[in-house]
Design an enzyme around this catalytic site. Structure first.
Site, PDB file in Angstrom:
ATOM      1  N   HIS A  40       0.832  -1.212   0.000  1.00 41.43           N
ATOM      2  CA  HIS A  40       0.000   0.000   0.000  1.00 41.43           C
ATOM      3  C   HIS A  40       0.863   1.257   0.000  1.00 41.43           C
ATOM      4  O   HIS A  40       0.471   2.284   0.545  1.00 41.43           O
ATOM      5  CB  HIS A  40      -1.006  -0.004   1.165  1.00 41.43           C
ATOM      6  CG  HIS A  40      -2.121  -0.983   0.912  1.00 41.43           C
ATOM      7  ND1 HIS A  40      -3.237  -0.648   0.162  1.00 41.43           N
ATOM      8  CD2 HIS A  40      -2.265  -2.275   1.253  1.00 41.43           C
ATOM      9  CE1 HIS A  40      -4.027  -1.711   0.085  1.00 41.43           C
ATOM     10  NE2 HIS A  40      -3.465  -2.714   0.716  1.00 41.43           N
ATOM     11  N   ASP A  42       2.647   1.824  -3.136  1.00 37.91           N
ATOM     12  CA  ASP A  42       2.924   2.138  -4.555  1.00 37.91           C
ATOM     13  C   ASP A  42       2.110   3.346  -5.024  1.00 37.91           C
ATOM     14  O   ASP A  42       2.636   4.225  -5.704  1.00 37.91           O
ATOM     15  CB  ASP A  42       2.732   0.923  -5.484  1.00 37.91           C
ATOM     16  CG  ASP A  42       1.366   0.288  -5.465  1.00 37.91           C
ATOM     17  OD1 ASP A  42       0.541   0.612  -4.578  1.00 37.91           O
ATOM     18  OD2 ASP A  42       1.098  -0.555  -6.357  1.00 37.91           O
ATOM     19  N   ALA A 128      -5.435 -14.593  -4.211  1.00 36.03           N
ATOM     20  CA  ALA A 128      -4.422 -14.946  -3.215  1.00 36.03           C
ATOM     21  C   ALA A 128      -3.407 -13.832  -3.013  1.00 36.03           C
ATOM     22  O   ALA A 128      -2.442 -14.000  -2.287  1.00 36.03           O
ATOM     23  CB  ALA A 128      -3.716 -16.237  -3.625  1.00 36.03           C
ATOM     24  N   LEU A 130      -1.434 -12.610  -5.342  1.00 35.48           N
ATOM     25  CA  LEU A 130      -0.238 -12.864  -6.157  1.00 35.48           C
ATOM     26  C   LEU A 130      -0.386 -12.249  -7.552  1.00 35.48           C
ATOM     27  O   LEU A 130       0.298 -12.626  -8.489  1.00 35.48           O
ATOM     28  CB  LEU A 130       0.040 -14.368  -6.239  1.00 35.48           C
ATOM     29  CG  LEU A 130       0.258 -15.060  -4.885  1.00 35.48           C
ATOM     30  CD1 LEU A 130       0.436 -16.561  -5.066  1.00 35.48           C
ATOM     31  CD2 LEU A 130       1.456 -14.474  -4.146  1.00 35.48           C
ATOM     32  N   SER A 131      -1.328 -11.327  -7.682  1.00 31.44           N
ATOM     33  CA  SER A 131      -1.467 -10.529  -8.908  1.00 31.44           C
ATOM     34  C   SER A 131      -1.913 -11.322 -10.120  1.00 31.44           C
ATOM     35  O   SER A 131      -1.395 -11.121 -11.220  1.00 31.44           O
ATOM     36  CB  SER A 131      -0.158  -9.835  -9.258  1.00 31.44           C
ATOM     37  OG  SER A 131      -0.060  -8.658  -8.585  1.00 31.44           O
ATOM     38  N   SER A 132      -2.899 -12.180  -9.943  1.00 32.75           N
ATOM     39  CA  SER A 132      -3.359 -12.932 -11.110  1.00 32.75           C
ATOM     40  C   SER A 132      -3.973 -11.999 -12.151  1.00 32.75           C
ATOM     41  O   SER A 132      -3.856 -12.251 -13.348  1.00 32.75           O
ATOM     42  CB  SER A 132      -4.337 -14.038 -10.705  1.00 32.75           C
ATOM     43  OG  SER A 132      -5.423 -13.498 -10.003  1.00 32.75           O
ATOM     44  N   GLU A 166      -7.316  -1.789 -15.134  1.00 31.16           N
ATOM     45  CA  GLU A 166      -7.843  -2.025 -13.772  1.00 31.16           C
ATOM     46  C   GLU A 166      -8.663  -0.828 -13.301  1.00 31.16           C
ATOM     47  O   GLU A 166      -9.742  -0.984 -12.724  1.00 31.16           O
ATOM     48  CB  GLU A 166      -6.687  -2.254 -12.771  1.00 31.16           C
ATOM     49  CG  GLU A 166      -5.833  -3.459 -13.050  1.00 31.16           C
ATOM     50  CD  GLU A 166      -6.399  -4.771 -12.492  1.00 31.16           C
ATOM     51  OE1 GLU A 166      -7.468  -4.746 -11.852  1.00 31.16           O
ATOM     52  OE2 GLU A 166      -5.756  -5.809 -12.721  1.00 31.16           O
ATOM     53  N   ASP A 178       2.302  -3.996  -9.329  1.00 26.13           N
ATOM     54  CA  ASP A 178       2.112  -5.329  -9.894  1.00 26.13           C
ATOM     55  C   ASP A 178       2.464  -5.341 -11.374  1.00 26.13           C
ATOM     56  O   ASP A 178       3.178  -6.220 -11.866  1.00 26.13           O
ATOM     57  CB  ASP A 178       0.654  -5.788  -9.721  1.00 26.13           C
ATOM     58  CG  ASP A 178       0.226  -5.766  -8.272  1.00 26.13           C
ATOM     59  OD1 ASP A 178       1.105  -5.692  -7.402  1.00 26.13           O
ATOM     60  OD2 ASP A 178      -0.989  -5.808  -8.016  1.00 26.13           O
TER      61      ASP A 178
END
Ligand code: GLA
Length: 371
Positions: A40, A42, A128, A130-132, A166, A178
Site C-alpha cells: 500500500h 505504490d 491470493a 499474487l497478482s493474477s 484495472e 504489480d
C-alpha cells in the site's frame, strides 16, 4: 523472460488446439508476483520490493478472420467470450473486462489489424494476493504485441496500459507495482522499484535463503471498496500534510497533528513502510536475515494495526510461522491484504521442514518460490 517456459504455456497450447481445432501461432506468458515488503505504498509514490514468480498466465494466440476477438479461459471450464475490440469494454465483469479492456486500450499502442483467437491458461491461485489479474492483463498485452508484430513495447507503457484497464474497467484504483514487476522483472529476482520514477534495480537474494509463499485460505476481494477507501484516506492525508504524496514525508519529522485518527494511522503505515522497504533492500544486500525478519514482522503489524488491512486468520498464521522461524527470518501477509498469501523468508535448509509443519497444521500448501 516473457517467454519463460512454464507448464501454463503447454497447457494453453494444448487447450487452444482442442478449442479452436488448430495450433496457435504463438504463446505469450506473464508471471505473477509476490511482494516481499512495501505494501500500500505504490500509489503513494513509494518504494516496493516485489519478486516475479515462475507461476503465471499463458495466452496462446492466433490471428483470426474478421475483426472480433474470441477468448477462452481454460480455468473457467473453457468459457468463451467473443467481443469487438473497438466496442466499449464491460465494467466489473471479471476476466471479460480485463481481456476486452486490454484489447481496447492496446489499440493505442499496437497496430493490430483484424481479430484474434485467444486461449488463456494460468497456474496462479486467484484471490491470493499474487497478482493474477495484472498477470492476465500483461500476458494478453504481450499476445497482442506478438500478433501485431509491433516493435516490442517497453515495460513501462505496457504496465501503464494494464493499470489503466484495472482503473477503468475493474474499478480498482490500484498502484503500478504489480504491472511494473510483471512487465519488467525476471521470475525469481527481487526488484526494488521506485513507484514515483518507475526506476528499479534487481536485489539479489542470498542463495542460502528461501522464500516461501503460503496461502492463508482466506480469499481477498479488492473491489469490495476497502482498497479504494484506503487510497482515498492516504491522498487526503497527503493533502492535509501539504505534500504531493506521502512519499514526501520524512519519517523522522512525521507529525500527524493535522490528520483525523484513521488518516493518521494510514499515513503512519505508509511513511514507515517506505522506510522499511529501503532498509529491507539494504538488509538483503548485507545478507542480514535477522534484520530482514524484524522488518517483515514490523510490516505485518503495521498492516494489521495501522492500515487495518489484515484478517484474524491471517494474523494467526503469520504469528505461528514467525514463532516457528524464530530470529533468522520472518513472515508477513503480502499484497493488497484482507486475506490472501503470506510470504516467509528463512534459511534454505529449514524451508522444507517449515513446509511440512504447515501441512501438519492443516494450512494450505506452501510454495517455494526462491530456492
Ligand atoms: C494490490 C494492488 C497494488 C498494491 C498492492 C498493495 O496488489 O494492485 O497496486 O497497491 O495491492 O501493496
Amino acid at each position: 523472460m516473457s517467454s519463460a517456459p512454464s507448464p501454463a504455456n503447454s497447457r494453453a497450447r494444448e487447450a487452444f488446439a482442442a478449442a479452436f481445432g488448430h495450433a496457435p501461432d504463438g504463446v505469450a506468458f506473464a508471471p505473477g508476483r509476490v511482494n516481499l515488503i512495501g505494501d500500500h505504498v505504490d500509489y503513494n509514490d513509494g518504494l516496493v520490493l516485489p519478486m516475479p514468480l515462475a507461476l503465471g498466465t499463458a495466452v496462446a494466440w492466433r490471428r483470426s478472420d474478421g475483426p472480433d476477438f474470441t477468448a477462452r479461459a481454460a480455468d473457467y471450464h473453457g468459457e468463451a467470450y467473443r467481443f469487438d475490440p473497438s466496442a466499449p469494454p464491460p465494467a466489473g465483469d471479471g476476466w471479460h473486462s480485463l481481456v476486452h479492456g486490454m484489447a481496447a486500450l492496446m489499440r493505442e499502442v499496437a497496430a493490430l489489424d483484424g481479430g484474434l483467437d485467444l486461449l488463456i491458461a494460468g497456474n496462479l491461485p486467484r484471490g491470493a494476493g499474487l497478482s493474477s489479474s495484472a498477470s492476465l492483463c500483461i500476458a494478453v498485452g504481450r499476445a497482442i504485441l506478438a500478433a501485431s508484430q509491433t516493435a516490442p513495447l517497453a515495460a513501462q507503457p505496457l504496465a501503464q496500459v494494464a493499470q489503466a484497464v484495472e482503473h477503468r474497467f475493474a474499478g480498482v484504483a490500484c498502484g503500478i507495482m504489480d504491472q511494473m514487476a510483471i512487465a519488467a522483472g525476471t521470475p525469481g529476482a527481487a526488484m526494488l522499484l521506485d513507484c514515483r520514477s518507475l526506476d528499479w534495480q534487481e536485489v539479489a537474494l542470498p542463495p542460502e535463503w528461501s522464500v516461501l509463499v503460503v496461502q492463508s485460505g482466506v480469499e481477498r476481494e479488492l473491489v469490495d471498496g476497502a482498497y479504494n477507501t484506503r487510497r482515498q484516506e492516504c491522498e487526503s492525508a497527503a493533502r492535509k500534510l501539504g505534500v504531493a504524496s506521502l512519499r514526501d514525508v520524512d519519517p523522522a519529522g512525521f507529525d500527524p497533528a493535522p490528520l483525523g485518527p484513521a488518516e493518521a494511522r494510514r499515513a503512519r503505515h505508509v511513511v514507515f513502510e517506505i522506510d522499511r522497504t529501503r532498509r529491507a533492500a539494504a538488509a538483503i544486500a548485507a545478507g542480514d536475515i535477522a534484520l530482514l525478519g524484524t522488518l517483515l514482522r514490523e510490516a505485518h503489524a503495521s498492516m494489521r494495526d495501522l492500515f487495518e488491512a489484515s484478517h484474524p486468520e491471517v494474523d494467526r498464521q503469520v504469528a505461528m510461522i514467525n514463532d516457528w522461524i524464530g530470529a533468522e527470518g520472518g513472515a508477513r501477509m503480502t499484497g493488497g491484504g484482507f486475506g490472501g498469501a503470506i510470504v516467509a523468508i528463512l534459511p534454505a535448509p529449514r524451508a522444507d521442514s517449515l513446509a511440512r509443519e504447515l501441512t501438519a497444521q492443516g494450512c494450505a500448501e506452501a510454495m517455494r518460490v526462491f530456492n
